[in-house]
Scaffold this motif. Structure first.
Motif, mmCIF file in Angstrom:
data_model
loop_
_atom_site.group_PDB
_atom_site.id
_atom_site.type_symbol
_atom_site.label_atom_id
_atom_site.label_comp_id
_atom_site.label_asym_id
_atom_site.label_seq_id
_atom_site.Cartn_x
_atom_site.Cartn_y
_atom_site.Cartn_z
ATOM 1 N N GLU A 46 4.776 -52.708 59.144
ATOM 2 C CA GLU A 46 4.157 -52.591 60.454
ATOM 3 C C GLU A 46 2.936 -51.683 60.392
ATOM 4 O OE1 GLU A 46 6.863 -50.763 63.242
ATOM 5 O OE2 GLU A 46 6.950 -48.884 62.122
ATOM 6 N N PHE A 47 2.046 -51.905 61.342
ATOM 7 C CA PHE A 47 0.845 -51.089 61.476
ATOM 8 C C PHE A 47 1.193 -49.701 61.993
ATOM 9 C CE2 PHE A 47 -3.362 -49.859 62.613
ATOM 10 C CZ PHE A 47 -3.263 -49.259 63.867
ATOM 11 N N VAL A 48 0.494 -48.679 61.462
ATOM 12 C CA VAL A 48 0.698 -47.307 61.909
ATOM 13 C C VAL A 48 -0.575 -46.728 62.528
ATOM 14 C CG1 VAL A 48 1.218 -44.939 61.173
ATOM 15 C CG2 VAL A 48 2.512 -46.863 60.212
ATOM 16 N N ALA A 49 -1.708 -46.816 61.796
ATOM 17 C CA ALA A 49 -2.919 -46.152 62.271
ATOM 18 C C ALA A 49 -4.143 -46.845 61.690
ATOM 19 C CB ALA A 49 -2.920 -44.682 61.879
ATOM 20 N N PHE A 50 -5.256 -46.753 62.437
ATOM 21 C CA PHE A 50 -6.532 -47.370 62.077
ATOM 22 C C PHE A 50 -7.641 -46.332 62.165
ATOM 23 C CE2 PHE A 50 -10.055 -50.380 62.399
ATOM 24 C CZ PHE A 50 -10.935 -49.744 63.265
ATOM 25 N N ILE A 51 -8.627 -46.476 61.257
ATOM 26 C CA ILE A 51 -9.818 -45.655 61.341
ATOM 27 C C ILE A 51 -11.023 -46.515 60.968
ATOM 28 C CG2 ILE A 51 -9.608 -44.772 58.974
ATOM 29 C CD1 ILE A 51 -10.643 -42.053 60.103
ATOM 30 N N ASN A 52 -12.098 -46.398 61.743
ATOM 31 C CA ASN A 52 -13.273 -47.196 61.412
ATOM 32 C C ASN A 52 -14.034 -46.557 60.252
ATOM 33 O OD1 ASN A 52 -14.553 -45.060 62.747
ATOM 34 N ND2 ASN A 52 -16.122 -46.404 63.623
#
Length: 116
Positions: A46-52
């Motif tokens: 599963e997805f946890v965190a995103f950063i551009n």
């Protein structure tokens, strides 16, 4: 050969903290959005965190919002995940990848185990 190598996992008591690192080699990811993901035993990843690419935009899964912080150092080609107030439900293998992820970049991950 392009590799994403996760590190920093371990065993911690509930309420504790860990800082995960994801070091890239073989190419630079400084222009790419990156993400952290996790897979608990018997569950799907599963997805946890995103950063551009610049670090100026982040977002989080509801389950970790307010407890986890994603950051990056493009000069070091490294992405981090600071995890505070850990809960037993956070127990999983944690992975980093581009966002959206590419199958060829999945590494071994780093195990995080939170005891109650």
């Amino acid at each position: 050969q392009v590799q994403l190598i996760e590190s920093g996992g371990g065993l911690v008591q509930a309420g504790g903290s860990l800082r995960l690192s994801c070091a890239a080699s073989g190419r630079t990811f400084s222009s790419d959005a990156m993400g952290w993901f996790r897979q608990a035993p018997g569950k799907e990843r599963e997805f946890v965190a995103f950063i551009n690419w610049s670090g100026g935009n982040t977002y989080y899964a509801d389950s970790v919002k307010g407890r986890f912080t994603i950051s990056r150092d493009n000069a070091k080609n490294t992405v981090y995940l600071q995890m505070n107030s850990l809960k037993p439900d956070d127990t999983a293998v944690y992975y980093c990848n581009q966002q959206p992820p590419l199958s060829v970049y999945w590494g071994q991950g780093t195990q995080v185990t939170v005891s109650s």
